[in-house]
Scaffold this motif. Structure first.
Motif, PDB file in Angstrom:
ATOM      1  N   LEU A 157     -16.310 -12.608  13.745  1.00 59.43           N
ATOM      2  CA  LEU A 157     -16.599 -12.673  12.315  1.00 59.43           C
ATOM      3  C   LEU A 157     -15.685 -13.684  11.632  1.00 59.43           C
ATOM      4  N   THR A 158     -16.156 -14.247  10.545  1.00 57.96           N
ATOM      5  CA  THR A 158     -15.363 -15.230   9.796  1.00 57.96           C
ATOM      6  C   THR A 158     -14.747 -14.644   8.540  1.00 57.96           C
ATOM      7  N   LYS A 159     -15.204 -13.462   8.119  1.00 56.87           N
ATOM      8  CA  LYS A 159     -14.623 -12.799   6.958  1.00 56.87           C
ATOM      9  C   LYS A 159     -14.749 -11.296   7.122  1.00 56.87           C
ATOM     10  N   LYS A 160     -13.923 -10.562   6.401  1.00 58.48           N
ATOM     11  CA  LYS A 160     -13.943  -9.114   6.488  1.00 58.48           C
ATOM     12  C   LYS A 160     -15.238  -8.560   5.891  1.00 58.48           C
ATOM     13  N   PRO A 161     -15.833  -7.543   6.523  1.00 60.36           N
ATOM     14  CA  PRO A 161     -17.069  -6.946   6.004  1.00 60.36           C
ATOM     15  C   PRO A 161     -16.806  -6.180   4.704  1.00 60.36           C
ATOM     16  N   ASP A 162     -17.882  -5.804   4.040  1.00 63.55           N
ATOM     17  CA  ASP A 162     -17.765  -5.161   2.731  1.00 63.55           C
ATOM     18  C   ASP A 162     -17.778  -3.642   2.791  1.00 63.55           C
ATOM     19  N   THR A 163     -18.540  -3.063   3.706  1.00 59.76           N
ATOM     20  CA  THR A 163     -18.688  -1.613   3.712  1.00 59.76           C
ATOM     21  C   THR A 163     -17.544  -0.941   4.477  1.00 59.76           C
ATOM     22  N   SER A 164     -17.277   0.306   4.093  1.00 58.68           N
ATOM     23  CA  SER A 164     -16.195   1.055   4.740  1.00 58.68           C
ATOM     24  C   SER A 164     -16.489   1.309   6.208  1.00 58.68           C
ATOM     25  N   ALA A 165     -17.746   1.569   6.537  1.00 59.23           N
ATOM     26  CA  ALA A 165     -18.103   1.818   7.934  1.00 59.23           C
ATOM     27  C   ALA A 165     -17.812   0.593   8.792  1.00 59.23           C
ATOM     28  N   GLU A 166     -18.164  -0.591   8.279  1.00 59.89           N
ATOM     29  CA  GLU A 166     -17.899  -1.823   9.014  1.00 59.89           C
ATOM     30  C   GLU A 166     -16.405  -2.075   9.138  1.00 59.89           C
ATOM     31  N   ARG A 184     -14.144   0.180   9.336  1.00 60.42           N
ATOM     32  CA  ARG A 184     -13.605   1.099  10.341  1.00 60.42           C
ATOM     33  C   ARG A 184     -13.830   0.554  11.753  1.00 60.42           C
ATOM     34  N   VAL A 185     -15.004  -0.035  11.970  1.00 68.96           N
ATOM     35  CA  VAL A 185     -15.279  -0.656  13.273  1.00 68.96           C
ATOM     36  C   VAL A 185     -14.305  -1.804  13.513  1.00 68.96           C
ATOM     37  N   LEU A 186     -14.080  -2.604  12.486  1.00 66.13           N
ATOM     38  CA  LEU A 186     -13.156  -3.729  12.583  1.00 66.13           C
ATOM     39  C   LEU A 186     -11.757  -3.240  12.958  1.00 66.13           C
ATOM     40  N   ALA A 187     -11.308  -2.172  12.284  1.00 70.35           N
ATOM     41  CA  ALA A 187      -9.976  -1.628  12.554  1.00 70.35           C
ATOM     42  C   ALA A 187      -9.874  -1.061  13.965  1.00 70.35           C
ATOM     43  N   ALA A 188     -10.918  -0.355  14.404  1.00 72.76           N
ATOM     44  CA  ALA A 188     -10.908   0.258  15.735  1.00 72.76           C
ATOM     45  C   ALA A 188     -10.855  -0.801  16.826  1.00 72.76           C
ATOM     46  N   CYS A 189     -11.713  -1.827  16.708  1.00 74.00           N
ATOM     47  CA  CYS A 189     -11.713  -2.904  17.700  1.00 74.00           C
ATOM     48  C   CYS A 189     -10.405  -3.680  17.654  1.00 74.00           C
ATOM     49  N   GLY A 190      -9.934  -3.938  16.444  1.00 73.54           N
ATOM     50  CA  GLY A 190      -8.712  -4.709  16.295  1.00 73.54           C
ATOM     51  C   GLY A 190      -7.474  -3.984  16.764  1.00 73.54           C
ATOM     52  N   GLN A 191      -7.416  -2.667  16.556  1.00 73.39           N
ATOM     53  CA  GLN A 191      -6.235  -1.908  16.950  1.00 73.39           C
ATOM     54  C   GLN A 191      -6.035  -1.931  18.458  1.00 73.39           C
TER      55      GLN A 191
END
Length: 269
Positions: free
Chosen positions: A65-74, A76-83
């Motif tokens: 991705l080139t920018k952070k998503p807008d929804t909270s669900a997205e 959370r996925v970003l945080a989980a994959c990134g962590q």
């Protein structure tokens, strides 16, 4: 700063701006230098806790991705994959120095619960006994504004101060992309002067902090001042130092002045 010669327990906070380039990509040379210093401090006999941001930044790269998503669900996925990617990176870097690491994910509600807080303290103590480096982050996967916004720290400056207070650290070091607290914004005022020591966090100190800092991270100088109030009122000294020169911590623990020192309050409970 002679008091730091005897400091045993250190909490170090690293922000997103200290881990990445302006492009958002990881700054491996910078991370290598910080890792080296942290491992060396542990070898010197210090107990170190690392509070690290950066999960969302790593998640962006993993998901393409080139920018952070807008929804909270997205998010959370970003945080989980990134962590998971963030911990894999730390496993690799710290493993070069034979330093064992452990992941600790916290939320405000857990830390505010008296019995759970006791368990957290015991867990940290056991990790120190096993010579393990705890790497702490907020549990963004469940700390969502869709669930309970009151459960979110919102920034890791605050989280690091709460952790330092909870485990009775001797000092909290917040690595930033600037040298410390200035009387004016050094980005816009050429005559801005670094404040070496803050005896007490006052409204005037908050006013000096101005607005947000780096565009890459959630926190700015104001969140660091808020963290300083939490830490110092709990009897923990706090220092803001430039992460581009992590070796300055050697000077700190040899009694020299670096960055901005916020002095612990003697009348803390």
């Amino acid at each position: 700063m002679d008091l730091f010669l005897q400091s045993k327990r250190i909490v170090i906070k690293i922000g997103t701006s200290s881990l990445t380039y302006e492009s958002g990509q990881l700054n491996y040379r910078h991370i290598e230098n910080m890792t080296n210093v942290i491992c060396d401090l542990k070898n010197m006999g210090h107990q170190v806790v690392l509070v690290s941001s950066g999960a969302s930044g790593v998640g962006l790269g993993k998901l393409g991705l080139t920018k952070k998503p807008d929804t909270s669900a997205e998010k959370r996925v970003l945080a989980a994959c990134g962590q998971s990617g963030l911990m894999a990176m730390y496993e690799s870097f710290f493993g070069r120095y034979h330093c064992k690491v452990a992941q600790v994910l916290l939320t405000k509600s857990v830390m505010n619960d008296q019995e759970k807080a006791k368990s957290i303290i015991k867990s940290f103590e056991e990790m120190f006994n096993y010579d393990v480096l705890p790497i702490v982050n907020e549990n963004d996967v469940i700390s969502s504004d869709e669930l309970n916004s009151d459960d979110m720290f919102g920034d890791n400056d605050t989280l690091s101060a709460r952790v330092a207070a909870l485990i009775k650290a001797d000092i909290l070091v917040i690595w930033s992309d600037i040298d410390g607290l200035y009387n004016k914004d050094p980005r816009t005022s050429k005559d801005a002067k670094l404040i070496s020591v803050v005896s007490k966090v006052t409204d005037n100190i908050y006013n000096m902090a101005g607005g947000a800092g780096s565009l890459r991270g959630k926190g700015g100088m104001r969140t660091k001042i808020y963290a300083a109030r939490i830490a110092t009122e709990a009897g923990v000294d706090m220092v803001i130092a430039n992460s581009s020169r992590p070796e300055l911590l050697y000077d700190l623990f040899h009694g020299k002045s670096i960055g901005t020192l916020f002095k612990a309050q003697a009348n803390h409970i």
